[in-house]
Scaffold this active site. Structure first.
Site, short mmCIF file in Angstrom:
data_model
loop_
_atom_site.label_atom_id
_atom_site.label_comp_id
_atom_site.label_asym_id
_atom_site.label_seq_id
_atom_site.Cartn_x
_atom_site.Cartn_y
_atom_site.Cartn_z
CB ALA A 245 -4.34 -1.76 -10.32
CG MET A 246 0.02 -6.61 -8.34
SD MET A 246 0.49 -5.96 -6.72
CE MET A 246 2.27 -6.07 -6.84
CD GLU A 247 3.06 -2.56 -6.97
OE1 GLU A 247 1.82 -2.57 -6.98
OE2 GLU A 247 3.74 -2.52 -5.94
CG ASN A 248 2.01 -8.06 -11.07
OD1 ASN A 248 2.23 -8.36 -9.92
ND2 ASN A 248 0.80 -8.03 -11.59
CG HIS B 240 -0.77 3.92 -7.37
ND1 HIS B 240 -0.58 4.67 -6.22
CD2 HIS B 240 -0.49 2.64 -7.03
CE1 HIS B 240 -0.19 3.87 -5.25
NE2 HIS B 240 -0.13 2.63 -5.71
CD GLU B 241 -1.16 -0.12 -9.44
OE1 GLU B 241 -0.13 -0.67 -9.05
OE2 GLU B 241 -2.09 0.24 -8.67
N1 PHE Z 1 0.45 -2.82 -4.59
C1 PHE Z 1 -0.86 -2.52 -5.10
C2 PHE Z 1 -0.90 -1.02 -5.31
O1 PHE Z 1 -0.95 -0.24 -4.40
C3 PHE Z 1 -1.99 -2.89 -4.22
C4 PHE Z 1 -2.18 -4.36 -4.00
C5 PHE Z 1 -1.78 -4.92 -2.81
C6 PHE Z 1 -2.77 -5.13 -4.95
C7 PHE Z 1 -1.96 -6.26 -2.57
C8 PHE Z 1 -2.99 -6.45 -4.72
C9 PHE Z 1 -2.60 -7.03 -3.52
O2 PHE Z 1 -0.76 -0.54 -6.36
ZN ZN Z 2 0.64 0.99 -4.79
#
Ligand code: PHE
Ligand code: ZN
Length: 879
Positions: free
Chosen positions: A268-271, A303-304
């Site tokens: 997942a991604m924390e945008n 986490h996100e």
């Molecule tokens: N930053 C994200 C996370 O750890 C992981 C992630 C990295 C997602 C690169 C997509 C691309 O929550």
């Molecule tokens: Zn992360």
């Protein structure tokens, strides 16, 4: 590091600041699946101040430039230089407005970075360097600015148009089109940008923060998944509350969006305020998701969410600092899950994961410190080392400073750095200053790779009642680093009497003994601790709660391990002692197997397991962890030259022998937990199911296995029990297995997530025949090589979890896998590189397998136009 085939290497020491501030970025997207047009306007102002001139350097990749102007002046090709994904405008005035217009092609994007298509909707992935595939911009985390984003699209195909921050305005346009304008008031780096456009359904709830802010929580999914969002929503609300209570951190906007996609490279991604999730970590219903899935969702949602402070409000100066946000945020999500569920079980699972994934990584060709010194493709550094070892190092601060001290440090960290892009050193300094301690030596954990070994020896002198503990730490040279230093190791331990009682501890310079465990700090290569008034020869209970990420070498007798398993107050030590005992027993039989001597079962293991199975006090989830034998990969790590078949045979033998020896107990406990109660989501029910299914996995080795598994399958009301039953049928080679798989397939054929499980069950079956099955499954209509979840389920599981299949000594597994890496590299380099790492441990195998793997690595390396991602992994492996 040599350059090799990996190409350009970027070094941490080469960091320089970006000379410009960017005051504001305005983006306008004209959304289309085949072609999207992006207009960008940004205000540059030179950090040095007015008067001077400087070149403006921007990153871009695969962009079709339509126009570019500086301060209202259209630029021609003579006015700027484009080379190697960089655009340079020489000598720009100290205050400049840059406008660009580019075209991109989302439907052709199979790398899933930048703007891409998933099903029928468009979305973005920008971390780490995907923003440069959207527009020309200084795509580095230390360039932070505020964004306004206008999305314009056809209203019926794209009714939902999302970006970061708050919705400012919206309107309709001629020709059935509409637009929505978003504004994110928090300055952010480009990797946190996101947009989503499509026809998505929505589940909504809300949360009121402690200070009274009303936050609307929205989870967007494809229509058919609306009934699978409840657990994710509940997890989000729990995470928001928990972060207020434990870390004093509140949410800072009025909306929080989560969008689930089936096509995602990571979890997942924390945008900022627009998290994008692999649907695996959002969607769950008891009949579609296992207990492990439910726990995974809680962890990743947490986490996100936690990244909003640790990552977004305070971000990383450069990508070498990745663990600054990831190690810390993993620590936070581990603590969240521990507070929600059983802390001891969570700890044991995290420790098992670290030891089985991160230790081998740190001993192999990709070894790197949690803060790497160089990379060729940053995507290769989203590793178990940066994440899980990083979290363990944060946990050591916590152990050293205590909860209060740690929270004081966090507070100072936010006071100093809110809104900034900072380094791991800044974090360490905040922790040190807030607690008025010197952590310089502790800081070595950031720069040193490898797993330290701690050799423990002891001596008991019955005449003087003194007990001496000798600790000696040593970190072996790693692929990336020869010289190693002594590290700071928090050493939590206790001493047990023969009857299992904890002995009071009195160091020689102390006035009186104190009951219970001790925390000592080891800082030197070698240290000795002497205890007095120790009434009998004790059993040492070492590195309780895994107080430091080390390998502990101590010559335990099976008798001593039995005492720890039965009596230690620390759940980790109890579990670890059981693992050690099983490991010793299995490796002993491995030896017999290789010498053609008959294998036999260690009676002390039987006794210990009988004890575990008869324990009616302990949490069944903990008991089930103790009954799971160390896996084949972990056992392989304990050998100098891996004996693939011997390990498999010995582990199977020990499991079967235990099952037959203790069959009545396994049956009893199975029956107790298989009580016909309807499914519940509670931690308690999950614990009962895990114990039940561990018992079933032993009973699979006995004559009652097939009938029990079949009965469980037909009466199951949840995916955990269903999968466990089918897996058992598959592993025991039962003819019923094929029918079960066929039924499962026809029930779930249209369900992408559930079908992942169907692929996994088949890819994981031991034996060399599996490679053919996996090859055939690639033609199954539910499989797609373009979909990362499918690749991980079928190809990844085969290569990483099926030791006898992948390592078949005719090389068939290796050849199949190398073909997949090459095929994937043309589509999705990030996933191809992950897959390529299955060969990383090749040097540890016998000559035959070594040669076969080396051949495949060379074959991959010789592919023309190989991505930097795969080239780095394969290049390191071959070095
Ligand atoms: N930053 C994200 C996370 O750890 C992981 C992630 C990295 C997602 C690169 C997509 C691309 O929550
Ligand atoms: Zn992360």
């Amino acid at each position: 590091m040599k350059e090799g085939i990996a190409g350009k290497v970027i070094y941490r020491k080469d960091y320089t600041t970006y000379p410009w501030d960017i005051k504001q970025l305005d983006l306008h997207f004209d959304i289309g699946i085949e072609t999207t047009t992006v207009r960008a306007q940004m205000e540059f102002s030179l950090k040095q101040g007015p008067g001077t001139r400087q070149s403006i350097v921007l990153n871009g990749s695969d962009l079709q430039l339509l126009s570019i102007s500086l301060n209202g002046q259209e630029l021609t090709e003579e006015d700027y230089i484009v080379e190697a994904e960089k655009l340079t405008i020489p000598d720009a005035p100290s205050s400049s407005i840059l406008k660009t217009e580019v075209k991109i092609h989302p439907s052709q994007n199979s790398a899933l970075e930048g703007v891409y298509l998933s099903g029928e909707f468009l979305l973005t992935q920008c971390e780490a360097e995907g923003f440069r595939k959207i527009t020309w911009f200084p795509d580095r985390p230390d360039v932070m600015t505020t964004y306004t984003v206008t999305l314009e699209a056809d209203q019926s195909a794209f009714p939902v148009l999302l970006s970061n921050g708050n919705e400012l305005d919206r309107g309709e346009l001629a020709g059935g089109r509409h637009w929505v304008k978003w504004d994110d008031p928090f300055p952010k780096p480009s990797y946190l940008f996101a947009l989503v456009a499509g026809d998505l359904a929505l589940v909504e709830d809300h949360f009121t923060t402690r200070s009274g802010r009303e936050v609307s929580l929205r989870i967007y999914v494809e229509e058919e998944n609306l009934d699978r969002c409840e657990h994710a929503m509940e997890s989000l609300i729990n995470a928001m509350r928990w972060d207020e209570e434990r870390f004093d951190l509140e949410y800072d906007l009025n909306v929080y969006h989560i969008v689930a996609t089936n096509d995602f490279n990571m979890g997942a991604m924390e945008n900022k305020s627009l998290n994008i999730f692999n649907s695996k970590y959002v969607l769950a219903r008891p009949d579609t998701a296992t207990d492990v899935d439910f726990q995974g969702i809680e962890g990743v949602i947490g986490h996100e969410y936690f990244h909003n402070w640790t990552g977004n409000r305070v971000t990383c100066q450069d990508w070498f600092q990745l663990t600054l946000k990831e190690g810390l945020t993993v620590f936070r999500d581990e603590e969240f899950s521990a507070d929600m569920q059983s802390r001891a079980v969570k700890r044991i699972r995290d420790i098992r994961d670290l030891r089985s994934r991160q230790y081998p990584e740190d001993d192999g060709p990709m070894s790197h410190p949690i803060r790497p010194d160089h990379y060729s493709a940053i995507n290769n550094f989203y590793t178990a080392t940066v994440y899980q070892k990083g979290a363990t190092i944060i946990r050591m601060y916590h152990t050293l400073l205590g909860e209060d001290g740690f929270q004081k440090g966090m507070k100072l960290y936010f006071e100093r750095h809110d809104g900034q892009a900072v380094t791991c050193d800044d974090f360490l300094k905040a922790m040190a200053d807030a607690n008025d301690v010197n952590l310089d030596r502790f800081g070595r954990w950031y720069s040193q790779s490898g797993t330290p070994q701690v050799k423990v020896t002891d001596h008991y002198d019955a005449a003087t009642l003194t007990y001496t503990l000798n600790l000696c730490q040593h970190t072996a040279p790693t692929h990336d680093q020869q010289e190693k230093q002594a590290l700071v190791l928090p050493f939590a331990f206790g001493l047990l009497a023969d009857d299992g009682q904890e002995l009071p501890l009195q160091l020689e310079n102390e006035a009186a003994g104190k009951p219970g465990a001790r925390l000592l700090i080891m800082e030197e290569e070698q240290q000795q601790f002497t205890f007095i008034n120790i009434s009998e020869k004790p059993v040492p209970s070492l590195f309780r709660d895994f107080s430091a990420p080390v390998k502990v070498i101590y010559d335990y007798s099976q008798q001593q391990l039995a005492i720890l398993i039965a009596h230690d107050t620390d759940a980790f030590v109890r579990w670890d002692a059981a693992q050690r005992m099983a490991e010793t027993a299995i490796l002993e039989q491995r030896k017999n197997h290789s010498e053609n001597t008959p294998m036999s079962l260690d009676p002390s293991l039987v006794k210990a397991f009988r004890g575990v199975l008869s324990d009616r006090q302990a949490d069944p989830a903990l008991l089930s962890e103790a009954l799971i034998l160390p896996d084949e990969d972990y056992l392989a790590e304990q050998m100098d030259v891996v004996d693939v078949d011997g390990i498999h045979a010995a582990r199977c033998f020990v499991k079967k022998a235990l099952a037959n020896e203790l069959m009545e107990l396994f049956k009893q406990r199975y029956a107790e937990y298989n009580d016909g109660q309807p499914y519940q989501k509670s931690a308690q029910s999950m614990a009962r199911r895990s114990m039940k299914n561990v018992c079933l996995s032993y009973l699979q080795e006995t004559e009652v296995g097939e009938s029990l598994a079949s009965a469980q399958l037909s009466s199951s009301d949840n995916m955990t029990d269903t999968l466990a039953a089918i897996r058992n049928l598959i592993f025991m080679g039962s003819p019923v297995a094929e029918t079960a798989l066929a039924d499962f397939e026809s029930s779930w054929m249209d369900d992408v997530l559930v079908m992942d499980k169907w692929f996994i069950m088949q890819a994981i079956k031991p034996g060399r025949e599996t490679v053919d099955r996996v090859r055939k499954l690639m033609d199954h209509p539910a499989f797609s090589i373009q979909n990362p979840n499918k690749v991980r389920a079928l190809i990844g599981v085969f290569a990483m979890l099926n030791t006898t299949g992948f390592h078949a000594d005719d090389g068939s597994g290796y050849e199949f896998h190398a073909d997949r890496v090459i095929e994937l590299d043309g589509l999705n380099p990030q996933i191809a590189a992950r897959m390529a790492s299955a060969f990383n441990r090749w040097k540890r195998y016998d000559e035959n397998r070594k040669a076969l793997m080396q051949n495949q690595l060379q074959r991959i390396a010789s592919v023309e136009g190989l991505s930097a991602d795969v080239a780095e992994i394969v290049g390191n492996a071959l070095q």
